[in-house]
Scaffold this active site. Sequence first.
Site, PDB file in Angstrom:
ATOM      1  CE  LYS A   1      -3.932  -2.162   2.428  1.00 56.91           C
ATOM      2  NZ  LYS A   1      -4.890  -2.126   3.778  1.00 56.91           N
TER       3      LYS A   1
ATOM      4  CE1 TYR B   1      -9.245  -2.748   0.374  1.00 59.00           C
ATOM      5  CE2 TYR B   1      -8.453  -1.135  -0.532  1.00 59.00           C
ATOM      6  CZ  TYR B   1      -8.193  -2.124   0.192  1.00 59.00           C
ATOM      7  OH  TYR B   1      -6.938  -2.456   0.615  1.00 59.00           O
TER       8      TYR B   1
ATOM      9  CG  ASN C   1      -3.673  -2.246   7.085  1.00 59.99           C
ATOM     10  OD1 ASN C   1      -3.753  -1.757   5.842  1.00 59.99           O
ATOM     11  ND2 ASN C   1      -4.367  -2.925   7.549  1.00 59.99           N
TER      12      ASN C   1
ATOM     13  CG  HIS D   1      -5.386  -6.275  -0.076  1.00 60.89           C
ATOM     14  ND1 HIS D   1      -6.437  -6.062   0.441  1.00 60.89           N
ATOM     15  CD2 HIS D   1      -5.413  -7.141  -1.375  1.00 60.89           C
ATOM     16  CE1 HIS D   1      -7.323  -6.834  -0.253  1.00 60.89           C
ATOM     17  NE2 HIS D   1      -6.650  -7.583  -1.080  1.00 60.89           N
TER      18      HIS D   1
ATOM     19  CD  GLU E   1      -8.867  -8.787  -3.665  1.00 62.91           C
ATOM     20  OE1 GLU E   1      -9.690  -8.568  -2.807  1.00 62.91           O
ATOM     21  OE2 GLU E   1      -7.571  -9.495  -3.174  1.00 62.91           O
TER      22      GLU E   1
HETATM   23  P1  IDP Z   1      -7.837  -6.509   6.017  1.00 59.62           P
HETATM   24  O1  IDP Z   1      -7.128  -5.736   5.054  1.00 59.62           O
HETATM   25  O2  IDP Z   1      -7.147  -6.944   7.078  1.00 59.62           O
HETATM   26  O3  IDP Z   1      -8.549  -7.759   5.221  1.00 59.62           O
HETATM   27  P2  IDP Z   1     -10.380  -5.529   5.883  1.00 59.62           P
HETATM   28  O4  IDP Z   1     -11.442  -5.543   7.189  1.00 59.62           O
HETATM   29  O5  IDP Z   1     -10.803  -6.026   4.765  1.00 59.62           O
HETATM   30  O6  IDP Z   1      -9.037  -5.541   6.502  1.00 59.62           O
HETATM   31  O7  IDP Z   1     -10.523  -3.781   5.822  1.00 59.62           O
HETATM   32  C1  IDP Z   1      -9.743  -3.367   4.521  1.00 59.62           C
HETATM   33  C2  IDP Z   1      -8.782  -2.287   4.816  1.00 59.62           C
HETATM   34  O8  IDP Z   1      -9.621  -1.021   5.405  1.00 59.62           O
HETATM   35  C3  IDP Z   1      -7.777  -2.561   5.703  1.00 59.62           C
HETATM   36  O9  IDP Z   1      -6.763  -3.155   5.361  1.00 59.62           O
HETATM   37  C4  IDP Z   1      -7.494  -1.171   6.254  1.00 59.62           C
HETATM   38  O10 IDP Z   1      -6.796  -0.431   5.554  1.00 59.62           O
HETATM   39  C5  IDP Z   1      -8.959  -0.407   6.422  1.00 59.62           C
HETATM   40  N1  IDP Z   1      -9.626  -0.486   7.777  1.00 59.62           N
HETATM   41  C6  IDP Z   1     -10.140  -1.415   8.077  1.00 59.62           C
HETATM   42  N2  IDP Z   1     -10.721  -1.221   9.258  1.00 59.62           N
HETATM   43  C7  IDP Z   1     -10.394   0.095   9.417  1.00 59.62           C
HETATM   44  C8  IDP Z   1     -10.875   0.987  10.507  1.00 59.62           C
HETATM   45  O11 IDP Z   1     -11.366   0.736  11.461  1.00 59.62           O
HETATM   46  N3  IDP Z   1     -10.447   2.271  10.466  1.00 59.62           N
HETATM   47  C9  IDP Z   1      -9.734   2.650   9.395  1.00 59.62           C
HETATM   48  N4  IDP Z   1      -9.513   1.992   8.125  1.00 59.62           N
HETATM   49  C10 IDP Z   1      -9.766   0.555   8.336  1.00 59.62           C
HETATM   50 MG    MG Z   2      -9.891  -7.758   3.744  1.00 56.75          MG
END
Ligand code: IDP
Ligand code: MG
Length: 138
Positions: free
Chosen positions: A9, A49, A112, A115, A126
Amino acid sequence: MSKTFIMIKPDAVRNKHVGDIIARIEKEGFKILALKYTKLAETDAKEFYKVHKERPFYGELCKDMAAGPIVVAALERENAVLHWRDVIGATDPKEAKPNTIRALYAESKGANSVHGSDSDENAISEITFFFKGMELVN
Ligand code: IDP
Ligand code: MG
């Protein structure tokens, strides 16, 4: 053998972790089937997304994902989806196990670093999203 889709990312590219993360991909035994350095338009981030469109962070997420260059790849390995999810760690780096990519490099729950697909089916869609029409190396 199965496939997964991964993204480095914008935060991790900005913080110069591309080399470390690609080295980790190789160390974990993944074969790289396709690899690309690119940048998402915000409309593409919204499409990628769209499963999260009802969540409160959707707008910010799509803006962040389009904020700078990214690296995307299609990977192959035994148990690829689950293995990569183990390697990246929990969504929130504060909850990610030591030595996972998110524990090592992530800035926050939103920024984070990486992905990973959450199912074999989503991995294929994807991979198609980013590598449509491109033959995967074998
Ligand atoms: P993942 O990437 O671990 O699968 P997902 O729940 O699919 O997590 O969420 C997609 C992306 O959305 C996350 O990687 C993160 O960048 C963002 N995200 C998820 N939850 C939050 C939140 O509570 N606050 C801000 N961003 C979030
Ligand atoms: Mg996810």
